[in-house]
Design an enzyme around this catalytic site. Structure first.
Site, short mmCIF file in Angstrom:
data_model
loop_
_atom_site.label_atom_id
_atom_site.label_comp_id
_atom_site.label_asym_id
_atom_site.label_seq_id
_atom_site.Cartn_x
_atom_site.Cartn_y
_atom_site.Cartn_z
N HIS A 266 0.87 -1.18 0.00
CA HIS A 266 0.00 0.00 0.00
C HIS A 266 0.90 1.23 0.00
CE1 HIS A 266 -3.79 2.19 1.60
NE2 HIS A 266 -2.91 3.09 1.22
N HIS B 88 1.60 5.36 -1.64
CA HIS B 88 1.26 6.56 -2.40
C HIS B 88 2.53 7.16 -2.98
CE1 HIS B 88 -2.92 6.82 -0.87
NE2 HIS B 88 -2.39 6.30 0.22
N ARG C 97 2.11 9.59 -5.55
CA ARG C 97 1.69 10.86 -6.13
C ARG C 97 2.07 10.93 -7.61
NH1 ARG C 97 -1.49 10.84 -1.85
NH2 ARG C 97 -0.59 11.72 0.04
N ASP D 252 1.26 2.57 3.57
CA ASP D 252 0.42 3.75 3.38
C ASP D 252 1.27 5.02 3.49
OD1 ASP D 252 -1.85 5.24 2.85
OD2 ASP D 252 -2.64 5.13 4.90
N HIS E 130 3.02 14.55 1.73
CA HIS E 130 2.40 15.86 1.48
C HIS E 130 3.47 16.91 1.76
CE1 HIS E 130 -1.81 14.54 1.19
NE2 HIS E 130 -1.58 13.75 2.21
#
EC number: 3.5.2.3
Length: 348
Positions: free
Chosen positions: A13, A15, A17, A247, A251
């Protein structure tokens, strides 16, 4: 134990982007991990096989030349997803899973599913062809307390779905509660769960005690200590139904450090060091390989990696960067709030 050699791990899992952020973070994963399931919640989201193919090409283009890494692509489930497109993506080897985001549950999930009945045609096709459904297991109705979202999701969404489609293979991603752990343990087939690095380390006090600390805010939000301990017990147990899904969610700092900050913790830089610490604390270093390298591939029908990595216990704490610089801006790295002595000393 001063060193441990394991099969090269995978992240089930992740990210990455897109654009400048993708280019800035991918090496932190591909340096150590061989494969990762890539989340589709871009703007706009990855909703078709054509979208997934294009995104995969962008990922591979951003990959450092010396790194060997396989992105495992997913589709963002909507109420209009085409069953035929999903099946074609699966048959071509492009699509590893489909991701269910309840609308509004997390970052860029506003296009997710509001009415499960409208998604049933594609879910029925997935059950027929053996394609896993990855779920963000939270309800988003305003009357449900944020700390209860996972337990209510199990009772009102997941269990009815699994009773209706028992042959559907479901991954309950980023499990955060003892309710989730117990539900997976009690299930008879076709259900597994991923666990993040940070949920093994922090509880909700990390976010709230001594002031608001936005870099520990994620969704699903960290829960009480008894839930963290249940996650630890599951992760170190060797139970093949539990495996790593970080996960890891970058950001830029200005979007975290503001009045309405984004949810997500960036752990890719130091995940293996954190996990070795956790498993050492629990007296279970010999089961680290199962959690990070064996259980996930078995669940997704893949072979474990042949390459190996070695972690060594250092006498002095290993220093990781407090933040990384990307073309999109600075990203703060997860701080486990204790010194890390384990270090990956031999990459694949």
């Amino acid at each position: 134990m001063q060193s441990i050699t394991i099969r090269r791990p995978d992240d089930w899992h992740l990210h990455l982007r897109d654009g400048a952020m993708l280019e800035g973070v991918i090496a932190d994963t591909s340096r150590t991990f061989a494969r990762a399931i890539i989340m589709p919640n871009l703007v706009p989201p990855v909703v078709t096989s054509a979208d997934a193919k294009a995104y995969r090409e962008r990922i591979l283009k951003a990959l450092p030349d010396s790194h060997r890494f396989q992105p495992l692509m997913t589709l963002y489930l909507t109420e209009h997803t085409s069953p035929d497109d999903v099946e074609e993506g699966k048959n071509s080897g492009l699509i590893t899973a489909v991701k269910l985001y309840p609308a509004g549950a997390t970052t860029n999930s506003h296009g997710g599913v509001r009415d499960m009945e409208k998604a049933m045609p594609v879910l029925e096709r997935m059950a027929k062809i053996g394609l896993p459904l990855c779920v963000h297991g939270e309800v988003t109705t305003p009357e449900v307390d944020i700390f209860d979202r996972e337990a209510v999701f199990i009772d009102t969404v997941l269990d009815p779905l699994r009773q209706r489609l028992p042959e559907l293979k479901v991954t309950m991603e980023h499990v955060t509660t003892s309710d989730g752990v117990d539900y997976i343990k009690a299930a008879r087939g076709n259900l597994a769960g991923s666990i993040t690095t940070h949920h093994l380390i922090i509880n909700r006090n990390a976010i709230l005690v001594g002031g608001i600390r936005p870099h520990y805010y994620c969704l699903p939000v960290a829960k009480r200590e008894n839930h963290r301990l249940a996650l630890r017990a599951a992760a170190v147990s060797g139970d093949p139904r539990f495996f790593l899904g970080t996960d890891s969610a970058p950001h830029v700092d200005p979007l975290k450090e503001c009045a309405c900050g984004c949810a997500g913790i960036y752990t890719s830089v130091n995940t293996m060091s954190c996990l070795a610490h956790v498993f050492e604390q629990e007296g279970a270093l010999e089961r680290l390989e199962a959690f990070v390298s064996l259980n996930g591939p078995a669940w997704y029908g893949l072979q474990p990696n042949e390459e190996r990595i070695t972690l060594s216990r250092q006498a002095e704490p290993v220093v990781f960067p407090a933040r990384i610089e990307t073309g999109a801006g600075p990203v703060t790295v997860f701080d486990p709030m204790f010194p890390l002595h384990w270090q990956v000393v031999q990459q694949a």
